[in-house]
Design a protein around this motif. Sequence first.
Motif, short mmCIF file in Angstrom:
data_model
loop_
_atom_site.label_atom_id
_atom_site.label_comp_id
_atom_site.label_asym_id
_atom_site.label_seq_id
_atom_site.Cartn_x
_atom_site.Cartn_y
_atom_site.Cartn_z
N ILE B 137 0.76 -1.22 -0.04
CA ILE B 137 0.02 -0.10 0.02
C ILE B 137 0.85 1.27 -0.02
CG2 ILE B 137 -1.52 1.25 1.46
CD1 ILE B 137 -2.89 -1.35 2.45
N ILE B 167 -3.88 0.69 -3.70
CA ILE B 167 -4.11 -0.26 -2.73
C ILE B 167 -4.37 -1.47 -3.40
CG2 ILE B 167 -5.46 -1.20 -0.70
CD1 ILE B 167 -6.15 1.49 0.08
N TYR B 175 -7.45 -0.56 -5.97
CA TYR B 175 -7.92 0.98 -5.70
C TYR B 175 -6.76 1.89 -5.90
CZ TYR B 175 -8.95 4.79 -2.38
OH TYR B 175 -9.43 5.84 -2.00
N MET B 280 -2.45 -8.65 8.01
CA MET B 280 -3.08 -9.64 7.46
C MET B 280 -2.55 -10.42 6.13
SD MET B 280 -7.11 -8.77 6.07
CE MET B 280 -7.64 -8.57 7.65
N ASN B 281 -2.87 -11.62 6.28
CA ASN B 281 -1.94 -12.32 5.12
C ASN B 281 -2.80 -11.88 3.94
OD1 ASN B 281 -3.10 -14.54 2.92
ND2 ASN B 281 -1.43 -15.89 4.06
N PHE B 285 -6.44 -10.42 2.64
CA PHE B 285 -6.82 -9.09 2.34
C PHE B 285 -7.42 -8.75 1.10
CE2 PHE B 285 -5.33 -4.74 0.61
CZ PHE B 285 -5.91 -4.11 1.63
N ARG B 288 -11.04 -9.76 0.88
CA ARG B 288 -11.78 -8.63 1.47
C ARG B 288 -11.94 -7.33 0.35
NH1 ARG B 288 -12.57 -9.04 7.18
NH2 ARG B 288 -12.00 -6.70 7.51
N MET B 289 -10.68 -6.95 -0.08
CA MET B 289 -10.86 -5.92 -1.00
C MET B 289 -11.93 -6.41 -2.08
SD MET B 289 -9.16 -3.16 -0.59
CE MET B 289 -9.24 -2.33 -2.06
N LEU B 291 -14.31 -8.43 -2.08
CA LEU B 291 -15.96 -8.33 -1.36
C LEU B 291 -16.20 -6.97 -1.39
CD1 LEU B 291 -18.37 -9.49 0.22
CD2 LEU B 291 -16.74 -9.27 2.08
N TYR B 292 -15.32 -6.14 -0.92
CA TYR B 292 -15.81 -4.69 -0.77
C TYR B 292 -16.00 -4.04 -1.92
CZ TYR B 292 -15.01 0.15 1.29
OH TYR B 292 -15.20 1.47 1.47
N ILE B 293 -15.27 -4.27 -3.19
CA ILE B 293 -15.51 -3.74 -4.38
C ILE B 293 -16.94 -4.32 -4.86
CG2 ILE B 293 -14.73 -3.44 -6.68
CD1 ILE B 293 -11.65 -3.14 -5.43
N ASP B 295 -19.45 -5.31 -3.29
CA ASP B 295 -20.56 -4.77 -2.58
C ASP B 295 -20.91 -3.35 -3.12
OD1 ASP B 295 -20.96 -6.87 -0.87
OD2 ASP B 295 -20.08 -5.84 0.97
N ILE B 296 -19.76 -2.53 -3.52
CA ILE B 296 -20.03 -1.16 -4.10
C ILE B 296 -20.60 -1.53 -5.12
CG2 ILE B 296 -18.89 0.96 -4.75
CD1 ILE B 296 -16.96 0.62 -2.51
N ILE B 310 -15.03 2.57 -9.21
CA ILE B 310 -13.96 2.59 -8.00
C ILE B 310 -12.89 3.39 -8.50
CG2 ILE B 310 -12.41 1.17 -6.65
CD1 ILE B 310 -15.51 0.45 -6.26
#
Lengths: 367, 367
Positions: B137, B167, B175, B280-281, B285, B288-289, B291-293, B295-296, B310
């Motif tokens: 990051i 990121i 991102y 975090m592994n 990570f 999770r990114m 999933l976040y994207i 969701d958006i 994004i």
Amino acid sequence: MDLPTRFDWQKLQQFCCDIFVKAGVADEKAKIVAESLIQADLRGVDSHGVVRTSIYMKRIEQSMIDPHAEVAIEKENDVSALLNGNNNFGSVVGSKALQLAITKAKKQGVAIVGVRGSNHFGTGAYYALKAIEQNMILVVMSNASQTMPPTGGVRPFIGTNPLAVGIPAGNHRPYLLDMATSVVARGKIIVASQKGESIPLGWAIDKEGNPTTDANEALEGSVLPLGGPKGYGISMFIDIFSGVLTGAGFGKYVNNMYENWEKPQNVGHFFIALDINRFMNIKQFKQRMDLYIDDIKAEPKANGVDEILIPGELEFRREIERKKNGILLPEKVVSELKEIGSRYGLEIEQSRFQGERAKDGVTDVSK
Amino acid sequence: MDLPTRFDWQKLQQFCCDIFVKAGVADEKAKIVAESLIQADLRGVDSHGVVRTSIYMKRIEQSMIDPHAEVAIEKENDVSALLNGNNNFGSVVGSKALQLAITKAKKQGVAIVGVRGSNHFGTGAYYALKAIEQNMILVVMSNASQTMPPTGGVRPFIGTNPLAVGIPAGNHRPYLLDMATSVVARGKIIVASQKGESIPLGWAIDKEGNPTTDANEALEGSVLPLGGPKGYGISMFIDIFSGVLTGAGFGKYVNNMYENWEKPQNVGHFFIALDINRFMNIKQFKQRMDLYIDDIKAEPKANGVDEILIPGELEFRREIERKKNGILLPEKVVSELKEIGSRYGLEIEQSRFQGERAKDGVTDVSK
């Protein structure tokens, strides 16, 4: 009886502290929570002040905050740590994260601390000010439950995730930015609605996602990120640092403090502490900060502008004024505190401001 | 003859590189500068693309950039460094800072690198993308010469100091936020002026500091920080990190690249690199990114919106399109490049795009 509306900040802080202690919170932790709330009121950030006592208490009582939880260090090295707040108070968890970040940064030059399993942590300024006192620079951010749509969206998805940055100066007050990533506080839209006034285009969208200047439609819709896609982007990286990276909730997985009574919030925070001395002698740095601030304040001013302000300056002035003249609380907040006090055998009336209002020309600059 | 307006990105990059080499820049440094410019054009950030070749060359020729200078490490420990660019190219200096930050962060978990004595460093995205390639990051910022007033001011004082955050994600594109801290690029006001159109209130002030919707008055005045006091605050902390803390210029001490021919710019930058694995592994990570994207992107869309994007997504698409179909350059830029080329025995015409425009439905999404 007519309740007093102006309160002595120290007595009010003690009252809030006593309430939390009566509810089973350990002394030192209750002090942190109360200090954080009162500091917000003193600085004029009323939305984060003692008005929150009631919701904090309700969440303890409903087992949605665990004031006895240990704040655990899950991962740690010389310059980083990951904490699990285990659902203790946000300001208690945040204070431990801050302490770790500062200790490590003093030794190494920089440190980052991520936090999961936390709750609403009050204002970012609370932590930034403590870092400034130790001549450190702090960047602190937190995610929050859903309030703003992504750019192009219709309904709340990301929080108004706050960002605070604190930087020491010399003779001048420190630089202290503490901002939500929304255009404007939702409270301002509520006020416009109550007055029957329209709001500027760009503050909010209606529930279909259309731009609106109607305050009532805005309240049914969503407040927007500041600066359109830029604010959406900023809010999103705060969510990623605070939530995705730490194992906390993010996006729709951060639970609402007021509405969700099934699950803890699982808020995440992220702290970056920097030791100025690794780059420059602190004395020289402060001289450069003073020069920078002097230069800005000497700039020509727009019509009707008395003074160009530095981020945080207005709040430092409010703090002086309110320490001197007391904190004015709305009737609704006083009633709530009175009710909570009565349940725990404590009287808010004893915190009333006793002195005369200062007549030295200092006025409340918060309105 | 009519010059071609569409150019092959690789040939154009080689042309720019060759120009810098002919002007005495070492091969590896010329490659960095050319790559940084072409990448901006590919991503649709035309303002930071080969259009800058001419000003960069002029500053070398006038001894305002020293392409032979050593980029010196003035202070260093395991997690931090302070570099002095000694007035080399911004992207050369920035690339060294990035490399140091990433190397240190991989070993320790986090690293900060401050830079003074630099020049305009191109886009922040250039550095963020290199960090992302290494699963890191990156937060990168730079100050810039004066373009925006402080809130309440009348004339330019701070730069539109850019902030970029990169990121990694998993299946999704990374991102990648890369933003100036102004409401809008000054170029958009120029376009409105040329078309005789008004601009939205809030974009700019006139030379007396009054809000204006008149594009011509705005051009004589100043573009405003995004989100009012918030953008002013963000731009200011970027200036403090990049300039006050590093020993570079800040505020009025950052010299204008186009107007000041007496002194080097003395721009400052600041890099923060984070190793995801400390929290975090990386695999987890990235999940999770994603999933976040996901969701958006699954959020309901406002009327007329085809897709929720994004940060950085549009630019990744432009890059694919422009690599396939060439980079379209305005006649003015082509003329400048032709003139520079003729002085050094190089022909821009040889970089023209030879292929047919792809007919697979991919269109230029940059407008």
